[in-house]
Design an enzyme around this catalytic site. Structure first.
Site, PDB file in Angstrom:
ATOM      1  N   ASN A  73      13.314  20.987  39.501  1.00 53.14           N
ATOM      2  CA  ASN A  73      14.059  20.353  40.584  1.00 53.14           C
ATOM      3  C   ASN A  73      15.503  20.197  40.122  1.00 53.14           C
ATOM      4  OD1 ASN A  73      15.168  18.726  42.537  1.00 53.14           O
ATOM      5  ND2 ASN A  73      13.581  17.146  42.450  1.00 53.14           N
ATOM      6  N   SER A 158      29.634  29.666  49.298  1.00 53.03           N
ATOM      7  CA  SER A 158      29.538  29.830  50.751  1.00 53.03           C
ATOM      8  C   SER A 158      30.931  30.056  51.307  1.00 53.03           C
ATOM      9  CB  SER A 158      28.928  28.572  51.384  1.00 53.03           C
ATOM     10  OG  SER A 158      29.086  28.590  52.797  1.00 53.03           O
ATOM     11  N   TYR A 171      28.495  20.059  52.363  1.00 56.06           N
ATOM     12  CA  TYR A 171      28.099  21.382  51.885  1.00 56.06           C
ATOM     13  C   TYR A 171      29.325  22.210  51.517  1.00 56.06           C
ATOM     14  CZ  TYR A 171      25.659  25.881  51.757  1.00 56.06           C
ATOM     15  OH  TYR A 171      25.151  27.088  51.371  1.00 56.06           O
ATOM     16  N   ALA A 173      32.329  21.152  50.790  1.00 51.81           N
ATOM     17  CA  ALA A 173      33.020  20.560  49.645  1.00 51.81           C
ATOM     18  C   ALA A 173      32.332  20.941  48.339  1.00 51.81           C
ATOM     19  CB  ALA A 173      33.058  19.039  49.795  1.00 51.81           C
TER      20      ALA A 173
END
Length: 258
Positions: A73, A158, A171, A173
C-alpha cells in the site's frame, strides 16, 4: 507470497535487466509489465490488492517472465520499505523504476476535504519521493554495471500537472510536484548514470477513468498501450539522453486538456 526463480539473497548482478513497477495488477501498470516482460526484464510488481497482483503474476509467469509479486500500500511507509527490500534481496540492482501506482480524487479547491488532499499528496508524491530515495543505490549499481545505458526512472504523472483542470485540484498539484521531482532527480543523479522522466498523459481508458465516460467515450481516450510504448522507449535510451517530461494528449480540438 510464492516466487519463482532464484531464492532471496541469491546474487542476480547479471546482464538481466530488472524493473520494479508499482500499481501493476491492472490497467496501465499491467500493460507496462507485459511490455517489459516481452523485452526480457525480470520484474518486481506491486499492488495494494493481493488477488489482482497474483492474477497478473500468474499471467506473466505463463509467458516465461521472472516475476516477484509484493503486496504494498503506497500510503503505508513500512510497505514501501518492504517492497524495496524484496527487490534488493532478489536482484541487488534496478535498471528501471516505474512509478505508476497512485490515487485520483475529484473536488474543487473550495470543497475538497483536507483529508482527501493529504491522501492524494501522500500517495502520489510523498510515496514516490521515498521510493526514489530508497532505490537510488540499486539504480546507481545498475548504471555502473551498464554505463552506456544507465538506469531510468519513469513516473506516471498527468497532463493535469502541466495544465490545470477544473475539479482536479489535489490530483493536478500532486502530479505537478512529481514532474518537478523527476527534473531534480536528473539534475542530481545523471552524473551517476540515473535519469528520470515524467510521463504526463490525458485520460487513459482504464477502470480509473470510468467516472468520465458519461461525457467522454472510451474510444476517445488514450490506450494503455500508448503509455506502455513510451515507457519502453525511454528505457531504451542511452545514458546520454534525457527526456524530462513527455506530454501525451488525446486527439481532438483541446490539445492541453485532459
Amino acid at each position: 507470497m510464492p516466487t519463482r526463480g532464484p531464492t532471496p539473497g541469491q546474487d542476480r548482478m547479471t546482464t538481466t535487466r530488472t524493473a520494479l513497477v508499482t500499481g501493476a495488477s491492472r490497467g496501465i501498470g499491467l500493460r507496462i509489465a507485459r511490455q517489459l516482460a516481452e523485452a526480457g526484464y525480470a520484474l518486481t510488481l506491486s499492488a495494494r490488492r493481493e488477488a489482482g497482483l497474483l492474477e497478473a503474476t500468474t499471467e506473466l509467469r505463463a509467458t516465461g517472465a521472472d516475476v516477484t509479486p509484493v503486496v504494498a500500500n503506497l500510503a503505508a511507509e513500512e510497505d514501501l520499505h518492504r517492497l524495496v527490500a524484496a527487490h534488493t534481496d532478489r536482484f541487488h540492482r534496478l535498471d528501471l523504476l516505474v512509478l505508476n501506482g497512485g490515487v485520483g480524487a475529484q473536488g474543487s479547491v473550495a470543497d475538497l476535504p483536507l483529508k482527501t488532499y493529504d491522501l492524494v499528496l501522500n500517495v502520489n508524491l510523498r510515496a514516490q519521493f521515498l521510493l526514489i530515495q530508497r532505490t537510488l543505490p540499486l539504480l546507481r549499481a545498475a548504471a555502473a554495471a551498464t554505463p552506456e545505458r544507465g538506469a531510468k526512472i519513469v513516473a506516471l504523472a498527468s497532463i493535469t500537472g502541466v495544465a490545470g483542470e477544473q475539479g482536479l485540484a489535489a490530483y493536478g498539484a500532486s502530479k505537478a510536484g512529481l514532474i518537478s521531482l523527476c527534473e531534480t532527480v536528473t539534475l542530481e543523479e545523471s552524473g551517476n548514470g540515473v535519469t528520470a522522466t515524467a510521463l504526463s498523459p490525458g485520460y487513459v481508458d482504464t477502470d480509473m477513468t470510468a467516472w468520465k465516460r458519461d461525457e467522454l467515450d472510451a474510444d476517445a481516450m488514450l490506450t494503455t498501450g500508448d503509455v506502455a510504448e513510451l515507457v519502453l522507449a525511454v528505457s531504451r535510451l542511452s545514458a546520454h539522453a534525457v527526456v524530462p517530461n513527455i506530454v501525451l494528449t488525446r486527439a481532438g480540438g483541446q490539445l492541453w486538456r485532459a
